[in-house]
Design a protein around this motif. Structure first.
Motif, PDB file in Angstrom:
ATOM      1  N   GLN A 136       0.823  -1.190   0.000  1.00 15.00           N
ATOM      2  CA  GLN A 136       0.000   0.000   0.000  1.00 15.00           C
ATOM      3  C   GLN A 136       0.870   1.258   0.000  1.00 15.00           C
ATOM      4  O   GLN A 136       1.987   1.258   0.491  1.00 15.00           O
ATOM      5  CB  GLN A 136      -0.912  -0.001   1.227  1.00 15.00           C
ATOM      6  N   CYS A 137       0.322   2.328  -0.545  1.00 17.12           N
ATOM      7  CA  CYS A 137       1.026   3.601  -0.564  1.00 17.12           C
ATOM      8  C   CYS A 137       0.377   4.526   0.452  1.00 17.12           C
ATOM      9  O   CYS A 137      -0.850   4.649   0.499  1.00 17.12           O
ATOM     10  CB  CYS A 137       0.969   4.226  -1.958  1.00 17.12           C
ATOM     11  N   PHE A 138       1.189   5.157   1.259  1.00 19.11           N
ATOM     12  CA  PHE A 138       0.676   6.047   2.277  1.00 19.11           C
ATOM     13  C   PHE A 138       1.259   7.444   2.072  1.00 19.11           C
ATOM     14  O   PHE A 138       2.404   7.607   1.653  1.00 19.11           O
ATOM     15  CB  PHE A 138       1.057   5.539   3.675  1.00 19.11           C
ATOM     16  N   ASP A 139       0.455   8.424   2.366  1.00 22.70           N
ATOM     17  CA  ASP A 139       0.897   9.808   2.282  1.00 22.70           C
ATOM     18  C   ASP A 139       1.516  10.190   3.622  1.00 22.70           C
ATOM     19  O   ASP A 139       0.813  10.557   4.564  1.00 22.70           O
ATOM     20  CB  ASP A 139      -0.292  10.719   1.949  1.00 22.70           C
ATOM     21  N   VAL A 140       2.831  10.045   3.723  1.00 23.96           N
ATOM     22  CA  VAL A 140       3.530  10.366   4.963  1.00 23.96           C
ATOM     23  C   VAL A 140       4.377  11.618   4.738  1.00 23.96           C
ATOM     24  O   VAL A 140       4.911  11.853   3.656  1.00 23.96           O
ATOM     25  CB  VAL A 140       4.412   9.198   5.445  1.00 23.96           C
ATOM     26  N   GLN A 141       4.498  12.407   5.774  1.00 30.61           N
ATOM     27  CA  GLN A 141       5.189  13.685   5.682  1.00 30.61           C
ATOM     28  C   GLN A 141       6.628  13.562   6.180  1.00 30.61           C
ATOM     29  O   GLN A 141       6.950  12.707   7.014  1.00 30.61           O
ATOM     30  CB  GLN A 141       4.448  14.736   6.520  1.00 30.61           C
ATOM     31  N   GLN A 143       8.221  15.454   8.172  1.00 29.94           N
ATOM     32  CA  GLN A 143       8.329  15.711   9.605  1.00 29.94           C
ATOM     33  C   GLN A 143       7.983  14.469  10.428  1.00 29.94           C
ATOM     34  O   GLN A 143       8.558  14.231  11.489  1.00 29.94           O
ATOM     35  CB  GLN A 143       7.399  16.874  10.004  1.00 29.94           C
ATOM     36  N   GLU A 144       7.057  13.659   9.914  1.00 28.94           N
ATOM     37  CA  GLU A 144       6.696  12.423  10.610  1.00 28.94           C
ATOM     38  C   GLU A 144       7.900  11.492  10.708  1.00 28.94           C
ATOM     39  O   GLU A 144       8.139  10.870  11.752  1.00 28.94           O
ATOM     40  CB  GLU A 144       5.571  11.697   9.867  1.00 28.94           C
ATOM     41  N   PHE A 145       8.658  11.391   9.612  1.00 27.78           N
ATOM     42  CA  PHE A 145       9.803  10.490   9.617  1.00 27.78           C
ATOM     43  C   PHE A 145      10.920  11.028  10.514  1.00 27.78           C
ATOM     44  O   PHE A 145      11.581  10.257  11.222  1.00 27.78           O
ATOM     45  CB  PHE A 145      10.323  10.276   8.195  1.00 27.78           C
ATOM     46  N   LEU A 146      11.127  12.340  10.476  1.00 30.27           N
ATOM     47  CA  LEU A 146      12.129  12.948  11.369  1.00 30.27           C
ATOM     48  C   LEU A 146      11.788  12.659  12.823  1.00 30.27           C
ATOM     49  O   LEU A 146      12.671  12.335  13.640  1.00 30.27           O
ATOM     50  CB  LEU A 146      12.195  14.453  11.118  1.00 30.27           C
ATOM     51  N   LEU A 147      10.512  12.757  13.162  1.00 31.29           N
ATOM     52  CA  LEU A 147      10.070  12.470  14.526  1.00 31.29           C
ATOM     53  C   LEU A 147      10.271  10.995  14.858  1.00 31.29           C
ATOM     54  O   LEU A 147      10.690  10.647  15.973  1.00 31.29           O
ATOM     55  CB  LEU A 147       8.600  12.857  14.685  1.00 31.29           C
ATOM     56  N   ALA A 148      10.009  10.117  13.875  1.00 34.24           N
ATOM     57  CA  ALA A 148      10.194   8.678  14.095  1.00 34.24           C
ATOM     58  C   ALA A 148      11.655   8.344  14.379  1.00 34.24           C
ATOM     59  O   ALA A 148      11.958   7.523  15.259  1.00 34.24           O
ATOM     60  CB  ALA A 148       9.705   7.902  12.878  1.00 34.24           C
ATOM     61  N   LEU A 149      12.569   8.982  13.665  1.00 35.01           N
ATOM     62  CA  LEU A 149      13.997   8.783  13.926  1.00 35.01           C
ATOM     63  C   LEU A 149      14.352   9.218  15.341  1.00 35.01           C
ATOM     64  O   LEU A 149      15.058   8.522  16.075  1.00 35.01           O
ATOM     65  CB  LEU A 149      14.841   9.568  12.915  1.00 35.01           C
ATOM     66  N   ARG A 150      13.839  10.383  15.713  1.00 36.16           N
ATOM     67  CA  ARG A 150      14.158  10.937  17.028  1.00 36.16           C
ATOM     68  C   ARG A 150      13.585  10.089  18.159  1.00 36.16           C
ATOM     69  O   ARG A 150      14.204   9.939  19.213  1.00 36.16           O
ATOM     70  CB  ARG A 150      13.637  12.376  17.108  1.00 36.16           C
ATOM     71  N   GLU A 151      12.406   9.496  17.927  1.00 37.01           N
ATOM     72  CA  GLU A 151      11.738   8.728  18.977  1.00 37.01           C
ATOM     73  C   GLU A 151      12.076   7.235  18.951  1.00 37.01           C
ATOM     74  O   GLU A 151      11.529   6.458  19.729  1.00 37.01           O
ATOM     75  CB  GLU A 151      10.220   8.909  18.854  1.00 37.01           C
ATOM     76  N   ILE A 194      12.089  10.251   1.407  1.00 41.69           N
ATOM     77  CA  ILE A 194      12.276  11.270   2.447  1.00 41.69           C
ATOM     78  C   ILE A 194      13.737  11.311   2.875  1.00 41.69           C
ATOM     79  O   ILE A 194      14.327  12.388   3.052  1.00 41.69           O
ATOM     80  CB  ILE A 194      11.373  10.980   3.664  1.00 41.69           C
ATOM     81  N   VAL A 195      14.333  10.134   3.038  1.00 40.59           N
ATOM     82  CA  VAL A 195      15.750  10.041   3.425  1.00 40.59           C
ATOM     83  C   VAL A 195      16.616  10.769   2.410  1.00 40.59           C
ATOM     84  O   VAL A 195      17.506  11.559   2.770  1.00 40.59           O
ATOM     85  CB  VAL A 195      16.180   8.568   3.554  1.00 40.59           C
ATOM     86  N   GLU A 196      16.345  10.532   1.128  1.00 40.30           N
ATOM     87  CA  GLU A 196      17.140  11.163   0.079  1.00 40.30           C
ATOM     88  C   GLU A 196      16.898  12.667   0.026  1.00 40.30           C
ATOM     89  O   GLU A 196      17.844  13.462  -0.059  1.00 40.30           O
ATOM     90  CB  GLU A 196      16.803  10.527  -1.268  1.00 40.30           C
ATOM     91  N   ARG A 197      15.646  13.058   0.108  1.00 35.96           N
ATOM     92  CA  ARG A 197      15.290  14.473  -0.012  1.00 35.96           C
ATOM     93  C   ARG A 197      15.834  15.299   1.159  1.00 35.96           C
ATOM     94  O   ARG A 197      16.264  16.438   0.982  1.00 35.96           O
ATOM     95  CB  ARG A 197      13.771  14.605  -0.091  1.00 35.96           C
ATOM     96  N   CYS A 198      15.815  14.711   2.340  1.00 37.00           N
ATOM     97  CA  CYS A 198      16.227  15.447   3.547  1.00 37.00           C
ATOM     98  C   CYS A 198      17.651  15.123   3.989  1.00 37.00           C
ATOM     99  O   CYS A 198      18.069  15.529   5.082  1.00 37.00           O
ATOM    100  CB  CYS A 198      15.249  15.146   4.683  1.00 37.00           C
ATOM    101  N   HIS A 199      18.381  14.372   3.151  1.00 38.57           N
ATOM    102  CA  HIS A 199      19.784  14.037   3.446  1.00 38.57           C
ATOM    103  C   HIS A 199      19.909  13.364   4.818  1.00 38.57           C
ATOM    104  O   HIS A 199      20.691  13.777   5.676  1.00 38.57           O
ATOM    105  CB  HIS A 199      20.654  15.295   3.391  1.00 38.57           C
ATOM    106  N   LEU A 200      19.160  12.280   4.981  1.00 39.04           N
ATOM    107  CA  LEU A 200      19.110  11.590   6.270  1.00 39.04           C
ATOM    108  C   LEU A 200      19.766  10.208   6.223  1.00 39.04           C
ATOM    109  O   LEU A 200      19.528   9.387   7.103  1.00 39.04           O
ATOM    110  CB  LEU A 200      17.647  11.433   6.715  1.00 39.04           C
ATOM    111  N   SER A 201      20.599   9.946   5.215  1.00 44.57           N
ATOM    112  CA  SER A 201      21.182   8.611   5.094  1.00 44.57           C
ATOM    113  C   SER A 201      22.047   8.270   6.306  1.00 44.57           C
ATOM    114  O   SER A 201      22.042   7.122   6.782  1.00 44.57           O
ATOM    115  CB  SER A 201      21.994   8.479   3.806  1.00 44.57           C
TER     116      SER A 201
END
Length: 384
Positions: A136-141, A143-151, A194-201
């Protein structure tokens, strides 16, 4: 009672049409026939067809044109490629159709064998698989992923790696999963953009590596762990040194790890890249070239960089048993790797026949759904 399948046969030879039509009628299939692509497409636009048997060699618009036309009308059924042409051409047509709207069930070689026709009808009668959560494809933002990394909500799933000769589990590949509060467990396809766009590798690697260290140290994960690394990580000149230091701080030998570098990455060699890979090798870390054969300059990378493991991409393994060209490619890769004293891993092994073929080709390690899919640590603990 199940509704009979509706089939279409497209061939410019009347005798071939008659032979295939008779086979289909004997097996309870409703059949319409056409001797050209234009008439067939005009019909398929208005009437749903479960399965289309299409000859590849036809005058004017051939079977290749027909495949493209079916995709243009968003045909949602099944296609069987019919041909007396060499297997490599049929295989290439099937590969061309991978992104099209319909499913290619297989190939039917002339002269026809009725059992092959029956096999194709059996495939067409399958119940459509339910879309899994991972499809399935989900519309995730972002900021949600950044928060997931932090938490700490990026967790590891582990896919087994097995000795090709004994079948013993000798390691696991660590694969990132996002434990989303609403959507559940999300695969990398949901967040790699998101990882690529926000340079989060670097952040993503740190999360996977930290999870692996913790699982080894505190949860009894005893086998060797493979972790994917991208070019951005390897351009940090201190990447390997920091990796090795963290292993030592946790009382874990660096040789418990394999670093997998994706062959699809179009990276350029640099001093930082050499430094990192050399430090890994000198510390006992296995350096693996992943998805071998799918990227650019494969042989150049093998010649220049200190790899001691090679993973053959699943696209060469799946379907290999019935594809002479794939067999020869894999044989050549194995011979090359052995001559360079490089261990060989086969990805995408999904059945016993493929595994036995891989054993004949002197594959060292195999990975795929035949042994098991990626799983959470708890499942590994239960299995052990």
């Amino acid at each position: 009672m199940n509704k009979p399948l509706k089939a279409m046969v497209i061939d410019d030879h009347p005798l071939q049409i008659t032979l295939l039509k008779q086979m289909l009628l004997r097996n309870g299939v409703d059949v319409v026939t056409f001797d050209n692509a234009d008439s067939a497409i005009a019909y398929a636009k208005d009437v749903y067809i479960d399965i289309i048997f299409c000859d590849l060699q036809m005058p004017e618009k051939d079977g290749i044109d027909m495949m493209e036309m079916l995709d243009h009308i968003d045909y949602q059924g099944n296609v069987v490629l019919v041909s007396a042409m060499e297997l490599s051409i049929v295989t290439a047509v099937r590969a061309m159709c991978e992104t099209f709207s319909f499913e290619v069930l297989g190939k039917l070689l002339k002269p026809y064998e009725e059992q092959q026709v029956i096999d194709m009808l059996t495939l067409a009668r399958r119940e459509p698989e339910k879309v899994s959560q991972f499809d399935q494809c989900f519309d995730v933002q972002d900021q949600e992923f950044l928060l997931a990394l932090r938490e700490g909500r990026i967790k590891n799933y582990y896919q087994p790696l097995a000795d090709a000769h004994t079948g013993e589990i000798i390691g696991y590949e660590a694969l990132a999963r996002w434990f989303h509060p609403t959507h559940g467990v999300l695969p990398p396809d949901s967040f790699l953009s998101i990882v690529e766009r926000c340079h989060l590798s670097a952040d993503l690697f740190d999360a996977v590596f930290s999870n692996a260290l913790n699982d080894i140290k505190h949860h009894g994960l005893n086998q060797k762990i493979s972790i994917n690394v991208d070019h951005d990580n390897l351009e940090d000149c201190d990447f390997a040194s920091q990796f090795i230091q963290r292993c030592c701080e946790n009382g874990i030998s660096p040789d418990r790890f394999t670093i997998e570098i994706t062959e699809r990455d179009t990276f350029q060699t640099s001093a930082a890249l050499y430094k990192n890979l050399l430090k890994f090798r000198m510390s006992g870390v296995t350096v693996s070239i992943d998805d071998f054969g799918t990227g650019s300059s494969s042989l150049e990378k093998l010649a220049q960089l200190p790899f001691n493991e090679l993973k053959i991409d699943r696209s060469f393994i799946q379907g290999l048993v019935n594809d002479p060209k794939k067999k020869n490619i894999v044989l050549a890769i194995c011979a090359l790797a052995k001559s360079l004293n490089i261990s060989v891993v086969a990805e995408g092994v999904e059945d016993e026949v493929t595994l036995q073929t891989m054993r004949q080709y002197t594959i060292d390690v195999f990975q795929g759904y035949y042994i098991d899919k990626p799983m959470p640590l708890e499942a590994i603990t239960i299995l052990n």
